[in-house]
Design a protein around this motif. Sequence first.
Motif, mmCIF file in Angstrom:
data_model
loop_
_atom_site.group_PDB
_atom_site.id
_atom_site.type_symbol
_atom_site.label_atom_id
_atom_site.label_comp_id
_atom_site.label_asym_id
_atom_site.label_seq_id
_atom_site.Cartn_x
_atom_site.Cartn_y
_atom_site.Cartn_z
ATOM 1 N N CYS A 40 0.806 -1.228 0.000
ATOM 2 C CA CYS A 40 0.000 0.000 0.000
ATOM 3 C C CYS A 40 0.836 1.273 0.000
ATOM 4 C CB CYS A 40 -0.940 0.002 1.204
ATOM 5 S SG CYS A 40 -0.099 0.295 2.785
ATOM 6 N N CYS A 45 -1.477 -1.737 5.322
ATOM 7 C CA CYS A 45 -1.671 -3.173 5.100
ATOM 8 C C CYS A 45 -0.817 -4.082 5.974
ATOM 9 C CB CYS A 45 -1.424 -3.515 3.634
ATOM 10 S SG CYS A 45 0.308 -3.400 3.142
ATOM 11 N N SER A 47 2.118 -5.343 5.327
ATOM 12 C CA SER A 47 2.998 -6.254 4.589
ATOM 13 C C SER A 47 4.474 -5.919 4.752
ATOM 14 C CB SER A 47 2.657 -6.241 3.096
ATOM 15 O OG SER A 47 1.373 -6.784 2.895
ATOM 16 N N CYS A 111 1.158 -11.251 2.420
ATOM 17 C CA CYS A 111 1.019 -10.643 3.749
ATOM 18 C C CYS A 111 1.847 -11.364 4.806
ATOM 19 C CB CYS A 111 -0.440 -10.652 4.184
ATOM 20 S SG CYS A 111 -1.095 -12.326 4.450
ATOM 21 N N LEU A 142 -3.326 -6.934 6.639
ATOM 22 C CA LEU A 142 -4.432 -7.338 5.786
ATOM 23 C C LEU A 142 -4.080 -8.587 4.992
ATOM 24 C CD1 LEU A 142 -5.522 -3.871 4.373
ATOM 25 C CD2 LEU A 142 -6.366 -5.082 6.396
#
Length: 168
Positions: A40, A45, A47, A111, A142
């Motif tokens: 993102c 997010c 990650s 993720c 996410l």
Amino acid sequence: MAYDLTINDRTHSVPSAWLGESLLYVLRERLGMPGSKNACDQGECGSCSVQLDGQLVCSCCVLAADAADGDIRTVEGVASGSGRRDGAPEGELSDVQQAFLDEGAVQCGFCIPGLIVSVHDLLDRVPDADELTVREAISGNLCRCTGYGRILEAVATVQSRRAGGGGS
């Protein structure tokens, strides 16, 4: 400008750097550590989660130059053996990584690096975290593949194994 970063207990030089580069960019593009993912670029997010001075941060929101005096732990570092709390030898998967595999919590994998770092962060601070605490701790990560059920099972497996229960 040039500076050094301490990542996973090793010093890495970052030569000819632009001061506006994110820690995520420097990790992936300049230092060849692709574990943290860029999804993102806004800290939404999870990650790209890493630990900076023992705090969980989104590396896309941290300037790399600001981390020059810090201690950075990436997903690569949880399996490296250095600073590990689960006692596994260098090069082996951490107990969290193994539990994610054992419980089928790894789907597309995008993720997973951020979740692995987040779960390590949580269980190092709160080994006996209840499910609500686990859900809160990973709420910034996410995942569109697993629905979180298998991720929660993986965390419970780690907790059981660390407590001597063996897990599944």
